[in-house]
Design a protein around this motif. Structure first.
Motif, PDB file in Angstrom:
ATOM      1  N   PHE A 118     -49.958 -66.352  -9.829  1.00 44.98           N
ATOM      2  CA  PHE A 118     -50.988 -66.989  -9.040  1.00 44.98           C
ATOM      3  C   PHE A 118     -51.127 -68.336  -9.048  1.00 44.98           C
ATOM      4  CE2 PHE A 118     -55.793 -67.986  -8.998  1.00 44.98           C
ATOM      5  CZ  PHE A 118     -56.015 -67.585  -7.846  1.00 44.98           C
ATOM      6  N   HIS A 119     -50.594 -69.160  -9.998  1.00 40.56           N
ATOM      7  CA  HIS A 119     -50.739 -70.421  -9.812  1.00 40.56           C
ATOM      8  C   HIS A 119     -49.577 -71.056  -9.079  1.00 40.56           C
ATOM      9  CE1 HIS A 119     -54.229 -71.198 -12.600  1.00 40.56           C
ATOM     10  NE2 HIS A 119     -53.666 -70.192 -13.451  1.00 40.56           N
ATOM     11  N   GLN A 120     -48.799 -70.145  -8.769  1.00 39.32           N
ATOM     12  CA  GLN A 120     -47.639 -70.772  -8.131  1.00 39.32           C
ATOM     13  C   GLN A 120     -47.583 -70.262  -6.455  1.00 39.32           C
ATOM     14  OE1 GLN A 120     -44.196 -68.833  -9.863  1.00 39.32           O
ATOM     15  NE2 GLN A 120     -43.862 -70.747 -11.146  1.00 39.32           N
ATOM     16  N   HIS A 121     -48.799 -69.726  -6.110  1.00 41.14           N
ATOM     17  CA  HIS A 121     -49.054 -69.351  -4.757  1.00 41.14           C
ATOM     18  C   HIS A 121     -50.094 -70.061  -4.141  1.00 41.14           C
ATOM     19  CE1 HIS A 121     -45.955 -66.405  -5.601  1.00 41.14           C
ATOM     20  NE2 HIS A 121     -45.730 -66.218  -4.266  1.00 41.14           N
ATOM     21  N   ARG A 177     -45.649 -68.553  -1.244  1.00 41.83           N
ATOM     22  CA  ARG A 177     -45.203 -69.561  -2.460  1.00 41.83           C
ATOM     23  C   ARG A 177     -45.155 -70.865  -2.263  1.00 41.83           C
ATOM     24  NH1 ARG A 177     -42.686 -67.867  -7.147  1.00 41.83           N
ATOM     25  NH2 ARG A 177     -41.433 -69.519  -8.374  1.00 41.83           N
ATOM     26  N   LEU A 178     -45.323 -71.661  -3.339  1.00 43.45           N
ATOM     27  CA  LEU A 178     -45.290 -73.026  -3.422  1.00 43.45           C
ATOM     28  C   LEU A 178     -43.851 -73.644  -3.440  1.00 43.45           C
ATOM     29  CD1 LEU A 178     -48.620 -73.810  -5.468  1.00 43.45           C
ATOM     30  CD2 LEU A 178     -48.366 -74.033  -3.061  1.00 43.45           C
ATOM     31  N   PRO A 179     -43.666 -74.839  -3.335  1.00 45.14           N
ATOM     32  CA  PRO A 179     -42.205 -75.334  -3.473  1.00 45.14           C
ATOM     33  C   PRO A 179     -42.190 -75.284  -4.893  1.00 45.14           C
ATOM     34  CG  PRO A 179     -43.422 -76.854  -1.908  1.00 45.14           C
ATOM     35  CD  PRO A 179     -44.410 -75.787  -2.342  1.00 45.14           C
ATOM     36  N   LEU A 208     -51.090 -74.649  -8.331  1.00 43.50           N
ATOM     37  CA  LEU A 208     -52.591 -74.966  -7.957  1.00 43.50           C
ATOM     38  C   LEU A 208     -53.370 -74.464  -9.080  1.00 43.50           C
ATOM     39  CD1 LEU A 208     -52.559 -73.479  -4.297  1.00 43.50           C
ATOM     40  CD2 LEU A 208     -52.321 -75.913  -5.049  1.00 43.50           C
ATOM     41  N   ASP A 209     -54.644 -75.154  -9.023  1.00 46.22           N
ATOM     42  CA  ASP A 209     -55.655 -74.640 -10.016  1.00 46.22           C
ATOM     43  C   ASP A 209     -56.576 -73.620  -9.461  1.00 46.22           C
ATOM     44  OD1 ASP A 209     -57.534 -76.235  -9.172  1.00 46.22           O
ATOM     45  OD2 ASP A 209     -56.863 -78.035 -10.408  1.00 46.22           O
ATOM     46  N   ASP A 230     -56.786 -73.829  -2.615  1.00 44.42           N
ATOM     47  CA  ASP A 230     -57.487 -72.822  -1.647  1.00 44.42           C
ATOM     48  C   ASP A 230     -58.857 -72.607  -2.067  1.00 44.42           C
ATOM     49  OD1 ASP A 230     -57.060 -71.036  -3.881  1.00 44.42           O
ATOM     50  OD2 ASP A 230     -55.015 -70.723  -3.133  1.00 44.42           O
ATOM     51  N   GLY A 231     -58.948 -73.016  -3.323  1.00 40.08           N
ATOM     52  CA  GLY A 231     -60.554 -72.812  -3.832  1.00 40.08           C
ATOM     53  C   GLY A 231     -60.957 -71.270  -4.074  1.00 40.08           C
ATOM     54  N   TYR A 232     -59.747 -70.278  -4.363  1.00 35.88           N
ATOM     55  CA  TYR A 232     -59.958 -69.296  -4.653  1.00 35.88           C
ATOM     56  C   TYR A 232     -60.824 -68.761  -6.031  1.00 35.88           C
ATOM     57  CZ  TYR A 232     -58.690 -64.134  -4.789  1.00 35.88           C
ATOM     58  OH  TYR A 232     -58.823 -62.696  -4.830  1.00 35.88           O
TER      59      TYR A 232
END
Length: 331
Positions: A263-266, A295-297, A302-303, A315-317
């Protein structure tokens, strides 16, 4: 009988038998893109939430022309599954979620990529199968169009479809120039976020379908906490037991998301939470719609709570999920 006739007309090409009788109803968006199916499929795609309510359809007319003319993004799959038109990002995300032991129970199960009449489809779990005449709510999570807006600033493109959507929500919003062009740039997407609860709460209600009632999709201007509370109460019909099950499920999901490397890598854009309950008291929530999830580089994470700034891809999920849980607690 009537059901046998319907099954012959609708299902005989697929050589399947089904145990429930479901008429087709559309909750929100994009009429004409969905295949009519008489089974308990959930069919959600961005602003689409198409559901199948469990009414007996004996004696009702069948819209054969719609069925045959609009094959759409979905097809019936194997028993317990649906086929959704293949999108690489979504298929990759579902594969990743299936492999993530902490998240796999919070999303439709991935059942592979299949070919159907020359078209590629992702086969996934039918989430509505256990429910009887379910009530459903689709909530878009986070800041939906961040990635699109960043790209759109480089090469803005006039969109007539967005102009139509804007005028449907607020006839006076388009500028004089936009009226002359009968189109708007993707500023519509940013405006859409600002007039809904996405901008202040990190989620927005896309549509609600209560049991056998007609779907309700008049939530485009639902922005304040009080308006969201009213919509939630309407959805659960003041059933505290259902509400408590939703809260418990959301809390479990939040814990799983916080602990998930995947999740934190997307970057999760345009994804929804699908809420489903029925008169038996069964209530579930799932993550759905991953066509814009990327997917992030390598090395970037992301938090999902920090404020979005151009370039940081937040993204503020989880910000939206926090607010959603707090509001439900207050109810």
């Amino acid at each position: 009988n009537s059901w046998s006739k319907i099954r012959m007309v609708i299902w005989s090409p697929f050589m399947q038998s089904f145990k429930k009788k479901y008429p087709w109803v559309q909750l929100a968006g994009h009429a004409g893109k969905i295949l009519i199916v008489y089974k308990s499929y959930f069919v959600c795609d961005l602003s689409i939430l198409t559901v199948l309510a469990s009414n007996v359809i004996a004696g009702e007319s069948i819209k054969h022309s719609f069925f045959f003319q609009h094959p759409g993004n979905f097809q019936p799959g194997e028993e317990g599954c649906i086929l959704k038109r293949y999108v690489e990002r979504e298929a990759n995300c579902l594969k990743g979620l299936a492999a993530d032991m902490t998240l796999r129970n919070f999303a439709p199960r991935f059942h592979g990529i299949v070919d159907n009449n020359g078209e590629k489809y992702t086969q996934m779990e039918d989430l509505l199968l256990p429910f009887d005449s379910p009530s459903l709510m689709d909530c878009k999570m986070g800041i939906r169009y961040v990635a699109v807006l960043t790209k759109a600033k480089v090469k803005p493109q006039l969109r007539h479809d967005m102009y139509v959507k804007m005028t449907e929500i607020s006839p006076d919003e388009p500028t004089k120039e936009e009226r002359a062009q009968n189109a708007v740039t993707p500023r519509y997407m940013q405006w859409r976020e600002q007039v809904s609860s996405t901008s202040n709460l990190g989620f927005r209600i896309e549509g609600i379908k209560k049991g056998d009632k007609d779907p309700s999709k008049d939530y485009k201007l639902t922005k304040t906490k009080e308006q969201v509370v009213s919509a939630f109460k309407y959805f659960i019909n003041n059933n505290v037991d259902v509400l408590e099950k939703y809260i418990e499920r959301l809390i479990d999901m939040r814990v799983a998301l916080e602990g998930s490397t995947f999740f934190h890598q997307h970057e999760v854009i345009g994804s929804s939470l699908l809420f489903v309950h029925d008169s038996t008291g069964l209530a579930k929530v799932w993550m759905i719609d991953f066509g814009k999830t990327s997917r992030l580089p390598d090395g970037q994470t992301l938090d999902h709570r920090s404020e979005w700034k151009e370039g940081n891809r937040e993204d503020g999920y989880l910000f939206g999920m926090d607010n959603m849980i707090n509001i439900m607690h207050e109810i």
